[in-house]
Design an enzyme around this catalytic site. Structure first.
Site, mmCIF file in Angstrom:
data_model
loop_
_atom_site.group_PDB
_atom_site.id
_atom_site.type_symbol
_atom_site.label_atom_id
_atom_site.label_comp_id
_atom_site.label_asym_id
_atom_site.label_seq_id
_atom_site.Cartn_x
_atom_site.Cartn_y
_atom_site.Cartn_z
ATOM 1 N N ASP A 29 -38.287 31.076 52.498
ATOM 2 C CA ASP A 29 -37.560 31.969 51.972
ATOM 3 C C ASP A 29 -38.342 33.168 51.265
ATOM 4 O O ASP A 29 -39.669 32.666 50.435
ATOM 5 C CB ASP A 29 -36.020 31.572 51.321
ATOM 6 C CG ASP A 29 -36.966 30.620 49.920
ATOM 7 O OD1 ASP A 29 -38.285 30.462 50.420
ATOM 8 O OD2 ASP A 29 -35.710 29.664 50.092
ATOM 9 N N ASN B 283 -27.451 22.466 44.276
ATOM 10 C CA ASN B 283 -26.130 22.169 44.406
ATOM 11 C C ASN B 283 -26.154 21.848 45.842
ATOM 12 O O ASN B 283 -25.764 22.193 46.743
ATOM 13 C CB ASN B 283 -26.222 23.477 44.455
ATOM 14 C CG ASN B 283 -26.721 25.030 45.002
ATOM 15 O OD1 ASN B 283 -27.780 23.864 45.206
ATOM 16 N ND2 ASN B 283 -25.721 25.947 44.913
ATOM 17 N N HIS C 88 -28.710 23.212 48.399
ATOM 18 C CA HIS C 88 -28.721 23.646 49.157
ATOM 19 C C HIS C 88 -29.983 23.729 49.745
ATOM 20 O O HIS C 88 -30.874 23.014 49.059
ATOM 21 C CB HIS C 88 -28.776 25.350 49.055
ATOM 22 C CG HIS C 88 -30.239 26.022 47.770
ATOM 23 N ND1 HIS C 88 -29.891 26.576 46.738
ATOM 24 C CD2 HIS C 88 -31.081 24.836 47.566
ATOM 25 C CE1 HIS C 88 -30.746 26.215 45.214
ATOM 26 N NE2 HIS C 88 -32.250 25.481 46.133
ATOM 27 N N GLU D 289 -26.747 28.556 50.350
ATOM 28 C CA GLU D 289 -25.993 27.981 49.662
ATOM 29 C C GLU D 289 -25.300 27.390 50.262
ATOM 30 O O GLU D 289 -25.091 27.633 51.155
ATOM 31 C CB GLU D 289 -25.680 29.282 47.919
ATOM 32 C CG GLU D 289 -26.923 30.110 48.119
ATOM 33 C CD GLU D 289 -27.610 29.555 46.584
ATOM 34 O OE1 GLU D 289 -27.586 27.805 46.488
ATOM 35 O OE2 GLU D 289 -28.149 29.656 45.591
HETATM 36 P P1 PGA Z 1 -37.578 22.854 43.109
HETATM 37 O O1 PGA Z 1 -36.317 23.467 44.530
HETATM 38 O O2 PGA Z 1 -38.576 22.334 43.860
HETATM 39 O O3 PGA Z 1 -37.962 24.437 42.213
HETATM 40 O O4 PGA Z 1 -36.510 21.834 42.621
HETATM 41 C C1 PGA Z 1 -35.791 23.120 45.201
HETATM 42 C C2 PGA Z 1 -34.753 23.689 45.811
HETATM 43 O O5 PGA Z 1 -34.155 25.151 44.739
HETATM 44 O O6 PGA Z 1 -34.459 24.190 46.818
#
Ligand code: PGA
Length: 245
Positions: free
Chosen positions: A67, A136, A138, A143
């Protein structure tokens, strides 16, 4: 599905990197799917070590990232292109032209997403995909509620994700509210998936994704449908799992 629980963050990264090294050794022109965020850094450190100390060769490797924030140029310090260059690509013998990160400033973001999908196809598909998981549930910026057939597209970020990611920005208002993201359907086509998580803040998302029902409200639970998924998590992220693995 395999679940591997490691003592700490460094051990998690070493274990995850092992699967990528194995794929590259067996197929020097492997296609890797890569992720950003704080979770993958120990995995990337280990891949850099394997390159520097054990000669792991990235010269024929192609990569696709999950992304990118809509509106950020690749030289913006919080862009995922910048993250990948500084945390991994600049330290490997990978050809920059073989590293694919969606552009956050394409004139036509929808066309950028379509071309990205075509490039993945032309490369023969992703051999191994690295994923993190959001608080959450995702994966990438899919999302809760993302369809399991979704493809690479422009998405709106939830308030929770914007707040989670605001730690990297000066203020929450600076966090982009939209992104370009590989879809669930795109991710599920990867031949092998390694999903990593550390810290207690991920424990609930990890537990519901591994042991709960498959529901679109928890995007990572949809990985239960894939035939070759390895969860590599540290003890804190595993703390709410009920079964033993
Ligand atoms: P993070 O993010 O590695 O910074 O915890 C993971 C994500 O949101 O997929």
């Amino acid at each position: 599905m395999k679940v591997i629980i490691k003592e700490d963050y460094a051990a998690m990264g070493k274990e995850a990197a092992k699967y990528f090294a194995e794929v590259i050794r067996n197929k020097p022109n492997a296609v890797l799917g890569l992720a950003t965020g704080s979770t993958p850094i120990s995995t990337y450190k280990e891949l850099i070590r394997l390159h520097e100390e054990e000669g792991l060769d990235f010269s024929q490797v192609t990569t696709f990232n999950l992304d990118e924030y809509l509106g950020l140029t690749g030289d913006h310090k919080q862009s995922y292109r910048y993250f990948m260059d500084t945390n991994l690509f600049n330290r490997l013998n990978i050809k920059k032209e073989n590293t694919n990160v969606l552009s956050g400033v394409a004139d036509n973001p929808e066309a950028e997403c379509r071309e990205f999908e075509e490039k993945i196809k032309a490369a023969g598909g992703i051999d191994i995909q690295l994923l993190g998981i959001g608080g959450n549930g995702h994966i990438a910026f899919n999302e809760p509620g993302s369809s399991e057939n979704s493809r690479t597209r422009v998405v709106d970020l939830t308030k929770e994700t914007i707040e989670d990611n605001s730690r990297f920005f000066e203020k929450v208002e600076d966090v982009p509210t939209q992104a370009l993201s590989m879809g669930m359907g795109t991710i599920l086509e990867a031949k092998k998936i390694v999903i990593i998580a550390n810290k207690e803040s991920k424990a609930k998302g990890v537990a519901v994704s591994i042991e709960g029902p498959v529901i679109t409200d928890v995007p990572a639970s949809i990985l239960q449908k894939h035939s070759d998924v390895i969860w590599v998590i540290d003890k804190s992220a595993a703390s709410l799992l009920k079964n033993s693995y």
